[in-house]
Design an enzyme around this catalytic site. Structure first.
Site, PDB file in Angstrom:
ATOM      1  N   ASN A  30      -2.254  19.068 -20.211  1.00  0.00           N
ATOM      2  CA  ASN A  30      -2.629  17.890 -21.226  1.00  0.00           C
ATOM      3  C   ASN A  30      -2.829  18.494 -22.751  1.00  0.00           C
ATOM      4  O   ASN A  30      -3.661  18.113 -23.376  1.00  0.00           O
ATOM      5  CB  ASN A  30      -3.954  17.102 -20.990  1.00  0.00           C
ATOM      6  CG  ASN A  30      -3.505  16.392 -19.506  1.00  0.00           C
ATOM      7  OD1 ASN A  30      -2.639  15.628 -19.511  1.00  0.00           O
ATOM      8  ND2 ASN A  30      -4.425  16.287 -18.849  1.00  0.00           N
TER       9      ASN A  30
ATOM     10  N   ARG B 126       0.879  -1.338  -0.063  1.00  0.00           N
ATOM     11  CA  ARG B 126       0.012   0.103   0.013  1.00  0.00           C
ATOM     12  C   ARG B 126       0.938   1.242   0.244  1.00  0.00           C
ATOM     13  O   ARG B 126       0.245   2.296   0.319  1.00  0.00           O
ATOM     14  CB  ARG B 126      -0.884   0.069   1.219  1.00  0.00           C
ATOM     15  CG  ARG B 126      -2.012  -1.243   1.360  1.00  0.00           C
ATOM     16  CD  ARG B 126      -3.196  -0.875   1.897  1.00  0.00           C
ATOM     17  NE  ARG B 126      -3.884  -1.946   2.145  1.00  0.00           N
ATOM     18  CZ  ARG B 126      -3.820  -3.039   2.995  1.00  0.00           C
ATOM     19  NH1 ARG B 126      -2.966  -3.095   3.762  1.00  0.00           N
ATOM     20  NH2 ARG B 126      -4.611  -4.349   2.895  1.00  0.00           N
TER      21      ARG B 126
ATOM     22  N   ARG C  24      -4.205  21.554 -13.252  1.00  0.00           N
ATOM     23  CA  ARG C  24      -3.238  20.548 -13.825  1.00  0.00           C
ATOM     24  C   ARG C  24      -3.803  20.125 -15.008  1.00  0.00           C
ATOM     25  O   ARG C  24      -2.762  19.752 -15.899  1.00  0.00           O
ATOM     26  CB  ARG C  24      -3.212  19.464 -12.836  1.00  0.00           C
ATOM     27  CG  ARG C  24      -2.255  18.596 -13.228  1.00  0.00           C
ATOM     28  CD  ARG C  24      -1.883  17.584 -12.100  1.00  0.00           C
ATOM     29  NE  ARG C  24      -0.987  16.624 -12.598  1.00  0.00           N
ATOM     30  CZ  ARG C  24      -0.063  15.720 -11.914  1.00  0.00           C
ATOM     31  NH1 ARG C  24      -0.182  16.023 -10.708  1.00  0.00           N
ATOM     32  NH2 ARG C  24       0.738  15.234 -12.538  1.00  0.00           N
TER      33      ARG C  24
ATOM     34  N   LYS D  25       6.068  22.937 -14.674  1.00  0.00           N
ATOM     35  CA  LYS D  25       5.129  21.719 -13.822  1.00  0.00           C
ATOM     36  C   LYS D  25       5.020  21.744 -12.577  1.00  0.00           C
ATOM     37  O   LYS D  25       3.992  21.647 -12.157  1.00  0.00           O
ATOM     38  CB  LYS D  25       5.812  20.575 -14.429  1.00  0.00           C
ATOM     39  CG  LYS D  25       4.973  19.304 -14.082  1.00  0.00           C
ATOM     40  CD  LYS D  25       5.384  17.979 -15.091  1.00  0.00           C
ATOM     41  CE  LYS D  25       4.007  16.928 -14.469  1.00  0.00           C
ATOM     42  NZ  LYS D  25       4.183  15.826 -15.658  1.00  0.00           N
TER      43      LYS D  25
ATOM     44  N   HIS E  99      -3.933  10.996 -27.720  1.00  0.00           N
ATOM     45  CA  HIS E  99      -4.165   9.922 -27.342  1.00  0.00           C
ATOM     46  C   HIS E  99      -4.883   9.065 -28.420  1.00  0.00           C
ATOM     47  O   HIS E  99      -4.683   7.559 -28.687  1.00  0.00           O
ATOM     48  CB  HIS E  99      -5.110   9.770 -26.231  1.00  0.00           C
ATOM     49  CG  HIS E  99      -4.424   9.892 -24.884  1.00  0.00           C
ATOM     50  ND1 HIS E  99      -5.189  10.023 -23.574  1.00  0.00           N
ATOM     51  CD2 HIS E  99      -3.056  10.048 -24.266  1.00  0.00           C
ATOM     52  CE1 HIS E  99      -4.101  10.209 -22.936  1.00  0.00           C
ATOM     53  NE2 HIS E  99      -3.046   9.981 -23.182  1.00  0.00           N
TER      54      HIS E  99
ATOM     55  N   GLU F 129      -5.262  17.111  -9.986  1.00  0.00           N
ATOM     56  CA  GLU F 129      -5.994  17.289 -11.434  1.00  0.00           C
ATOM     57  C   GLU F 129      -7.443  17.463 -11.302  1.00  0.00           C
ATOM     58  O   GLU F 129      -8.343  16.897 -11.757  1.00  0.00           O
ATOM     59  CB  GLU F 129      -5.715  16.314 -12.432  1.00  0.00           C
ATOM     60  CG  GLU F 129      -6.101  16.671 -13.697  1.00  0.00           C
ATOM     61  CD  GLU F 129      -5.466  15.980 -14.765  1.00  0.00           C
ATOM     62  OE1 GLU F 129      -4.375  15.492 -14.895  1.00  0.00           O
ATOM     63  OE2 GLU F 129      -6.165  15.834 -15.980  1.00  0.00           O
TER      64      GLU F 129
ATOM     65  N   HIS G 269       4.951   9.206 -28.082  1.00  0.00           N
ATOM     66  CA  HIS G 269       4.170  10.131 -27.239  1.00  0.00           C
ATOM     67  C   HIS G 269       4.367  11.510 -27.697  1.00  0.00           C
ATOM     68  O   HIS G 269       3.261  12.089 -28.010  1.00  0.00           O
ATOM     69  CB  HIS G 269       4.332   9.914 -25.716  1.00  0.00           C
ATOM     70  CG  HIS G 269       3.375  10.755 -24.892  1.00  0.00           C
ATOM     71  ND1 HIS G 269       2.110  10.356 -24.923  1.00  0.00           N
ATOM     72  CD2 HIS G 269       3.762  11.674 -23.950  1.00  0.00           C
ATOM     73  CE1 HIS G 269       1.532  11.425 -23.997  1.00  0.00           C
ATOM     74  NE2 HIS G 269       2.523  12.314 -23.496  1.00  0.00           N
TER      75      HIS G 269
ATOM     76  N   HIS H 209      -2.908  16.395 -25.612  1.00  0.00           N
ATOM     77  CA  HIS H 209      -2.869  14.940 -25.444  1.00  0.00           C
ATOM     78  C   HIS H 209      -4.288  14.326 -25.664  1.00  0.00           C
ATOM     79  O   HIS H 209      -4.139  13.055 -26.013  1.00  0.00           O
ATOM     80  CB  HIS H 209      -2.600  14.979 -23.981  1.00  0.00           C
ATOM     81  CG  HIS H 209      -1.032  15.048 -23.328  1.00  0.00           C
ATOM     82  ND1 HIS H 209      -0.505  16.314 -23.640  1.00  0.00           N
ATOM     83  CD2 HIS H 209      -0.265  14.173 -22.956  1.00  0.00           C
ATOM     84  CE1 HIS H 209       0.538  16.270 -23.356  1.00  0.00           C
ATOM     85  NE2 HIS H 209       1.016  15.054 -22.946  1.00  0.00           N
TER      86      HIS H 209
ATOM     87  N   LYS I 199       2.204  11.320 -11.111  1.00  0.00           N
ATOM     88  CA  LYS I 199       1.196  10.636 -11.875  1.00  0.00           C
ATOM     89  C   LYS I 199       1.907   9.315 -12.285  1.00  0.00           C
ATOM     90  O   LYS I 199       3.071   9.164 -12.788  1.00  0.00           O
ATOM     91  CB  LYS I 199       0.522  11.225 -13.245  1.00  0.00           C
ATOM     92  CG  LYS I 199      -0.337  12.168 -13.095  1.00  0.00           C
ATOM     93  CD  LYS I 199      -0.980  12.516 -14.340  1.00  0.00           C
ATOM     94  CE  LYS I 199      -2.255  13.566 -14.085  1.00  0.00           C
ATOM     95  NZ  LYS I 199      -2.609  13.607 -15.454  1.00  0.00           N
TER      96      LYS I 199
ATOM     97  N   GLU J 236       6.854  18.387 -25.634  1.00  0.00           N
ATOM     98  CA  GLU J 236       6.730  18.695 -24.277  1.00  0.00           C
ATOM     99  C   GLU J 236       7.068  19.882 -23.615  1.00  0.00           C
ATOM    100  O   GLU J 236       6.511  20.745 -22.791  1.00  0.00           O
ATOM    101  CB  GLU J 236       6.670  17.457 -23.149  1.00  0.00           C
ATOM    102  CG  GLU J 236       6.293  16.158 -23.579  1.00  0.00           C
ATOM    103  CD  GLU J 236       4.678  16.016 -23.062  1.00  0.00           C
ATOM    104  OE1 GLU J 236       4.019  17.129 -22.380  1.00  0.00           O
ATOM    105  OE2 GLU J 236       4.076  15.064 -23.365  1.00  0.00           O
TER     106      GLU J 236
END
Lengths: 366, 366
Positions: free
Chosen positions: A247, A123, A243, A229, A254, A239, A267, A250, A145, A187
């Site tokens: 993206n 955990r 935040r 960032k 995607h 997010e 990417h 993105h 993330k 990026e």
């Protein structure tokens, strides 16, 4: 080797705050590592490409600790629950306890998987990012993330789990293939577009030294990207709002990545083409002057990044975008530019303008 | 059916606070569900045993929402990453977004898996516990621990993810097999032993009504158990200290469960035998009077719970305990009783006393 000169950016997240250290030769810097890596039991997660280059030097610099390592196959197609199991197997096999830490040595895929494994193992145990690609240094290693892909959608299974520190050794970028290096630049351009017109202008003035991987230029670009960032993530770790501007491009990206099969478009390449679409829509909505759209496309082109997506068809793309995490209640929210250097997450844009952008970029010309 | 009388316990965890609602017929109570289940898109996760009994009533009470369900095989042996994938597949197939919620309808295994899936899906969506076993109502559905097992160790892969609410319908306990019901009582006895001598005495006085599943007795036992767990978890959500006392008997118990193969000993049964060992060691250390040890064993026996582990051998048991999450740096920390009603996590107990407890309970008599 000890205490290389380096730059430092701090991510301020209360008790989860951590430093990003940026500079050459850092992963061989035993003094620096001693200062920032506190766990005595470590599992290094890396891949078949990176291991021969950097695993031994990192292990050597981390002397006087118990170190195990797991070497995964290289590639986005392995960013799965199945590969994740290999990390858990290694942690269990090495009897790592809650006081152990996972070190991610590699690019974004390794960072995402090692971080997610650390988030889940017992955990949650510590983890440390040692990003070896430009993309990972300016983006994926910062912000907490972590995730693996589902067969039908990227990054669907994951956790927010902040690293204890990020050690961005800019020397590792010298072994990066040209195409991957350039994909990372996409990026960096993004940070200029969404947040900082002055940084965007600096990029316009520094295309050559960046493409030539000149240390001072690379270090400045990595540092400024991490600072931006850090500011955004510091405001909105999970997010819920701001935040999401990270993206930019993105959601379109995607769709490109998924339609092409993971790994065929890098990417950063998909993000570059996706940003062009976001910029196109921002212009159609009357927010972005056409000269700024031209500047964005021109800069991406100078970095040899793709400025058009593959012609996968607007319908198919729309379908693929329907599964994106940024869809709330069936309403597709997009990151768009209010102006150059200022992004916003928008749900109430004109459907016609959106359809025009989709058709223009995804449909085959009749 | 609407608004059944019920008891309520609040778990105070700042912005992650949530209520536990306890009483009969709650899962058919549409008014109560409307009040506490806010998401409009729901995935109910349940298993083959529970689905025929309670899935339809719950779906009916949750009218006017979009509901999908996934029915998993029943049993601890399915608490794996592979089964977890089925939940992710269902969430993706149903195009569930970040605003969706997962409802766990079942016992501890379902709650642990559904909760972990909710913790990871899109890096965290809401979830709601509807526990249908006594063990889940008094223990696993409360406190936010979620996990799956690794083939060689229990609960090794998981997350802390608090539910939005827990709906403990005590009517569901009437369909619970006798052996499972009694196994749940082991955890109730645990709360008396670690935290509340008066509750322990109440249990001694209420063995018959509890075994007879008399509503008032069951509701009191569930409520007081949840209150105690709430107090402990409220102080220490992430198990840095106090929370570990909830693991009384569990380190020994894990060895029993693992050695016997998951599922042959029920968790509560293993905990019962494990608590006897913890009590035995506490007495050997001179902390617990022998009459209190006798009271503990006697109460477990009256509930028909096992008070001796299987003779798996002290060496083998020690090995299995070495992988337990409570081991720090190779030092086995154990939950022991300073007195009846007061537990402590201890690492500096006598090794000889520990060895004697292990030999006495695990070794075959020569």
């Amino acid at each position: 080797m000890s205490h290389q000169p380096h730059e430092r950016v701090d991510i301020a997240l209360a008790e989860r705050s951590y430093p990003i250290l940026i500079g050459p030769h850092l992963l061989e810097d035993d003094a620096l590592l001693s200062e920032h890596v506190h766990a005595r039991n470590l599992l290094i997660v890396t891949n078949e490409t990176i291991a021969p280059l950097y695993l031994r030097p990192l292990e050597t610099a981390l002397k006087q600790r118990r170190i195990a390592s797991v070497v995964l196959p290289d590639g986005e197609q392995y960013k799965t629950l199945e590969t994740l199991s290999l990390i858990f197997d290694a942690l269990i096999h090495e009897r790592m306890n809650r006081d152990a830490a996972v070190i991610a040595l590699g690019g974004g895929v390794i960072g995402d998987m090692a971080g997610f494994a650390a988030a889940c193992y017992q955990r949650g145990i510590d983890f440390i990012q040692v990003p070896t690609t430009l993309l990972a240094q300016v983006d994926s290693s910062v912000g907490g993330k972590t995730a693996v892909n589902h067969p039908s959608a990227k990054n669907m299974i994951g956790a927010f789990h902040q690293p204890r520190c990020v050690i961005a050794d800019t020397d590792t970028l010298h072994t990066l293939p040209e195409r991957e290096y350039r994909a990372g630049i996409a990026e960096i351009v993004k940070y200029g577009l969404i947040y900082d017109p002055a940084f965007f202008a600096w990029l316009e003035a520094n295309v050559e030294p960046l493409l030539g991987r000149v240390d001072t230029a690379v270090i400045h670009a990595v540092r400024r990207s991490c600072e931006i960032k850090a500011e955004v993530v510091g405001v909105d770790e999970r997010e819920h709002g701001l935040r999401a501007i990270l993206n930019l491009g993105h959601t379109f990206g995607h769709a490109i990545e998924t339609a092409s099969g993971y790994g065929n478009w890098l990417h950063g390449e998909a993000v570059a083409a996706g940003m062009v679409m976001a910029v196109d829509l921002s212009e159609r909505l009357g927010w972005l002057p056409s000269e700024d759209k031209a500047r964005a496309i021109d800069l991406l082109r100078r970095f040899n990044l793709p400025v058009e997506p593959p012609r996968i068809g607007a319908e198919r793309a729309r379908e693929l975008m329907g599964l994106d995490k940024k869809v709330l209640d069936g309403k597709l929210r997009l990151v768009l530019l209010r102006s150059l250097g200022k992004a916003d997450v928008v749900g109430d844009y004109s459907g016609e303008a959106f359809a025009a952008t989709m058709r223009t970029h995804f449909d085959t010309v009749a």
